[in-house]
Design a protein around this motif. Structure first.
Motif, PDB file in Angstrom:
ATOM      1  N   UNK A 117      78.118 -13.230  15.335  1.00  0.00           N
ATOM      2  CA  UNK A 117      79.135 -14.257  15.170  1.00  0.00           C
ATOM      3  C   UNK A 117      78.961 -14.892  13.798  1.00  0.00           C
ATOM      4  N   UNK A 118      79.863 -14.571  12.847  1.00  0.00           N
ATOM      5  CA  UNK A 118      80.951 -13.597  12.935  1.00  0.00           C
ATOM      6  C   UNK A 118      80.403 -12.174  13.011  1.00  0.00           C
ATOM      7  N   UNK A 119      81.294 -11.198  13.265  1.00  0.00           N
ATOM      8  CA  UNK A 119      80.821  -9.808  13.336  1.00  0.00           C
ATOM      9  C   UNK A 119      80.000  -9.440  12.095  1.00  0.00           C
ATOM     10  N   UNK A 120      78.875  -8.798  12.346  1.00  0.00           N
ATOM     11  CA  UNK A 120      77.955  -8.434  11.254  1.00  0.00           C
ATOM     12  C   UNK A 120      76.792  -9.395  11.149  1.00  0.00           C
ATOM     13  N   UNK A 121      76.966 -10.619  11.637  1.00  0.00           N
ATOM     14  CA  UNK A 121      75.882 -11.605  11.607  1.00  0.00           C
ATOM     15  C   UNK A 121      75.122 -11.546  12.929  1.00  0.00           C
ATOM     16  N   UNK A 122      73.944 -12.124  12.931  1.00  0.00           N
ATOM     17  CA  UNK A 122      73.154 -12.184  14.143  1.00  0.00           C
ATOM     18  C   UNK A 122      72.164 -11.038  14.242  1.00  0.00           C
ATOM     19  N   UNK A 123      71.519 -10.933  15.392  1.00  0.00           N
ATOM     20  CA  UNK A 123      70.521  -9.899  15.685  1.00  0.00           C
ATOM     21  C   UNK A 123      70.218  -9.988  17.168  1.00  0.00           C
ATOM     22  N   UNK A 124      69.417  -9.073  17.665  1.00  0.00           N
ATOM     23  CA  UNK A 124      69.022  -9.134  19.066  1.00  0.00           C
ATOM     24  C   UNK A 124      67.833 -10.086  19.190  1.00  0.00           C
ATOM     25  N   UNK A 125      68.032 -11.262  19.779  1.00  0.00           N
ATOM     26  CA  UNK A 125      66.938 -12.233  19.858  1.00  0.00           C
ATOM     27  C   UNK A 125      65.785 -11.783  20.755  1.00  0.00           C
ATOM     28  N   UNK A 126      66.013 -10.757  21.574  1.00  0.00           N
ATOM     29  CA  UNK A 126      64.941 -10.261  22.446  1.00  0.00           C
ATOM     30  C   UNK A 126      63.766  -9.695  21.641  1.00  0.00           C
ATOM     31  N   UNK A 127      63.974  -9.440  20.362  1.00  0.00           N
ATOM     32  CA  UNK A 127      62.877  -9.007  19.506  1.00  0.00           C
ATOM     33  C   UNK A 127      61.887 -10.128  19.198  1.00  0.00           C
ATOM     34  N   UNK A 128      62.285 -11.381  19.485  1.00  0.00           N
ATOM     35  CA  UNK A 128      61.435 -12.538  19.187  1.00  0.00           C
ATOM     36  C   UNK A 128      61.093 -13.368  20.426  1.00  0.00           C
ATOM     37  N   UNK A 129      62.022 -13.429  21.387  1.00  0.00           N
ATOM     38  CA  UNK A 129      61.861 -14.278  22.566  1.00  0.00           C
ATOM     39  C   UNK A 129      62.175 -13.488  23.833  1.00  0.00           C
ATOM     40  N   UNK A 130      61.662 -13.964  24.968  1.00  0.00           N
ATOM     41  CA  UNK A 130      61.884 -13.278  26.249  1.00  0.00           C
ATOM     42  C   UNK A 130      63.292 -13.493  26.793  1.00  0.00           C
ATOM     43  N   UNK A 131      63.921 -14.571  26.424  1.00  0.00           N
ATOM     44  CA  UNK A 131      65.257 -14.887  26.921  1.00  0.00           C
ATOM     45  C   UNK A 131      65.617 -16.299  26.534  1.00  0.00           C
TER      46      UNK A 131
END
Length: 171
Positions: A117-131
């Motif tokens: 958000x927007x498309x292209x921004x962000x990442x999978x937060x599961x790489x750092x936190x459990x949820x």
């Protein structure tokens, strides 16, 4: 040279939204700047996400709640996020930051990061936190009061940056 008083202010965020989304989505990483109790700046590179489909944008930062970040924001919640590309495309968000403990907001932010958000921004937060309920997963709500956007192609043609400001009492 153009000063800030003569830079074109746009009447609505929608007037710059497409450029903001394109630049943020292409760059992803922003320099976050806070200040300490003595007014000294501290910069770090992070990845905020932005909800820009409404009349006024809202930003979110999934982060660790470090003692420095917490102290800076407690002392002065005004935080700037700056994006820059080698093509000289820039976006700057001047915001007021506040920690949120709301479980629904934290879950919402988790999904924004996962989907970009927007498309292209962000990442999978599961790489750092459990949820989103992980105590280490902390969220800052970012309320922009000023957004400045400048395309490199405009810069070379002498077109000044475009600026949106949240209507403030007294403006």
């Amino acid at each position: 040279m153009t000063n800030s008083a003569t830079r074109p202010r746009v009447p609505t965020f929608a007037d710059i939204r497409a450029d903001v989304d394109a630049i943020v989505g292409a760059i992803n990483y922003a320099t976050m700047t806070t200040v300490d109790a003595k007014g000294r700046p501290r910069a770090r590179v992070l990845i905020p996400v932005w909800e820009t489909g409404t009349e006024e944008p809202t930003g979110w930062l999934a982060t660790y709640r470090t003692p420095v970040k917490e102290a800076h924001i407690a002392g002065n919640p005004h935080v700037t996020f700056s994006y820059w590309s080698p093509a000289q495309n820039t976006v700057a968000f001047d915001t007021v930051a506040a920690w949120t403990e709301d479980p629904d907001e934290r879950a919402h932010v988790w999904e924004l990061y996962r989907h970009g958000s927007p498309p292209g921004a962000g990442y999978n937060p599961a790489g750092f936190w459990r949820g989103p309920d992980d105590p280490q997963f902390q969220v800052l709500r970012l309320t922009p009061w000023r957004v400045q956007v400048l395309r490199g192609r405009d810069l070379v043609n002498g077109v000044p940056a475009r600026i949106w400001r949240r209507p403030l009492q007294g403006d």
